[in-house]
Design an enzyme around this catalytic site. Structure first.
Site, short mmCIF file in Angstrom:
data_model
loop_
_atom_site.label_atom_id
_atom_site.label_comp_id
_atom_site.label_asym_id
_atom_site.label_seq_id
_atom_site.Cartn_x
_atom_site.Cartn_y
_atom_site.Cartn_z
N ASP A 196 -7.22 1.66 -25.57
CA ASP A 196 -7.95 1.53 -24.39
C ASP A 196 -7.87 3.08 -23.50
OD1 ASP A 196 -8.39 -0.97 -24.10
OD2 ASP A 196 -6.47 -1.63 -23.39
N ARG A 254 -1.68 -8.38 -21.04
CA ARG A 254 -2.60 -8.12 -22.14
C ARG A 254 -1.92 -7.24 -23.13
NH1 ARG A 254 -5.54 -3.90 -21.92
NH2 ARG A 254 -7.53 -4.78 -22.86
N GLU A 303 1.76 -7.80 9.11
CA GLU A 303 1.70 -6.28 9.41
C GLU A 303 2.56 -5.59 8.39
OE1 GLU A 303 0.63 -2.73 11.11
OE2 GLU A 303 -0.25 -4.76 11.22
N PRO A 320 0.74 -1.28 -0.02
CA PRO A 320 0.11 0.10 0.05
C PRO A 320 0.82 1.31 0.04
CG PRO A 320 -0.85 -1.54 1.61
CD PRO A 320 0.60 -2.01 1.21
#
Length: 246
Positions: free
Chosen positions: A170, A155, A117, A90
């Site tokens: 895209d 992809r 953690e 994160p």
């Protein structure tokens, strides 16, 4: 051919994702190979322990450096060029289409999926080349995030998608959101396809799509317009949109 390795405590999570749909096709076409390793196999502990309490105290457990360093070393053995090692975290750089395009040019990428953690800081400092996050939220582990990144990267490889133009057009690849798409029937319960798309006039269709892409980005993601490589014609249309929406 690209090689993608994943280090995870739950390798079974990748079975369905890597052997279905586009990922399955990419392997069949020889665009990519996958390896998924349980890094518990590289633990020096009798009970295959890969985490421990943090120095200084605190909640939760921290992933130890030894198993991950050993796993990456084993994967890299005999290679002329070391792999790109991605830590899913994160705290990492927010993943974007631009990053997917960058990674798609690599020969070998290793994804580390953590749990607990956090990671021993030496993993960040001395083992990985990149830290990536898929958004400002926290998941139970890095597996789902790694799957999203892998799908986005694979992809883009040659001969993976049926139409070579698909990834080029895209959303985000052009710096803008993609224009609206329609298919048959042209009239569904009174809801009609825009006439221009049925006209056969490809110049007008291209113009409509360009304007709709700008409009959609303006309405939904104004932040993208700051860095989008706009032409003078596009800038004029955008200026018109701003005037109309004051």
């Amino acid at each position: 051919m690209m090689k993608i390795d994943v280090l995870s405590l739950f390798p079974e999570m990748f079975e369905g994702v890597l052997h279905s749909s586009i990922m399955k096709k990419a392997q069949a076409n020889g665009a990519v190979t996958f390896g998924v390793t349980d890094f518990r196999d590289y633990s020096t502990s009798k009970h295959r322990k890969v985490d421990d309490y943090p120095y200084g105290g605190g909640a939760g457990m921290v992933l130890k450096p030894e198993p991950l360093f050993a796993a990456v070393e084993a994967i890299s053995e005999g290679l002329e060029k070391p792999p790109r090692v991605i830590l899913m975290c994160p705290q990492g750089e927010t993943f974007t289409q631009k990053k997917a395009e960058e990674l798609s040019s690599e020969e070998h990428v290793v994804f580390i999926c953590g749990h607990y953690e956090g990671y021993d800081e030496r993993i960040r400092q001395y083992l990985v080349t990149d830290e990536l996050s898929i958004g400002d939220f926290v998941l139970t582990g890095g597996e789902i995030a790694a799957m999203a990144v892998i799908d986005s990267v694979v992809r883009l490889l040659p001969n993976v998608l049926g139409n070579a133009d698909s990834p080029v057009l895209d959303s985000f690849s052009t710096g803008l959101l993609e224009h609206p798409q329609y298919t048959r029937p042209s009239n569904f319960n009174g809801m009609e396809v825009p006439d221009v798309l049925l006209s056969g006039n490809h110049a007008e269709i291209d113009k409509w799509r360009e304007q709709q892409s700008l409009l959609r980005t303006f309405e939904r993601r104004k932040d993208l317009l700051k860095d989008a490589p706009l032409t003078e014609h596009q800038r004029k249309f955008l200026h018109q949109l701003k005037r109309e929406n004051k």
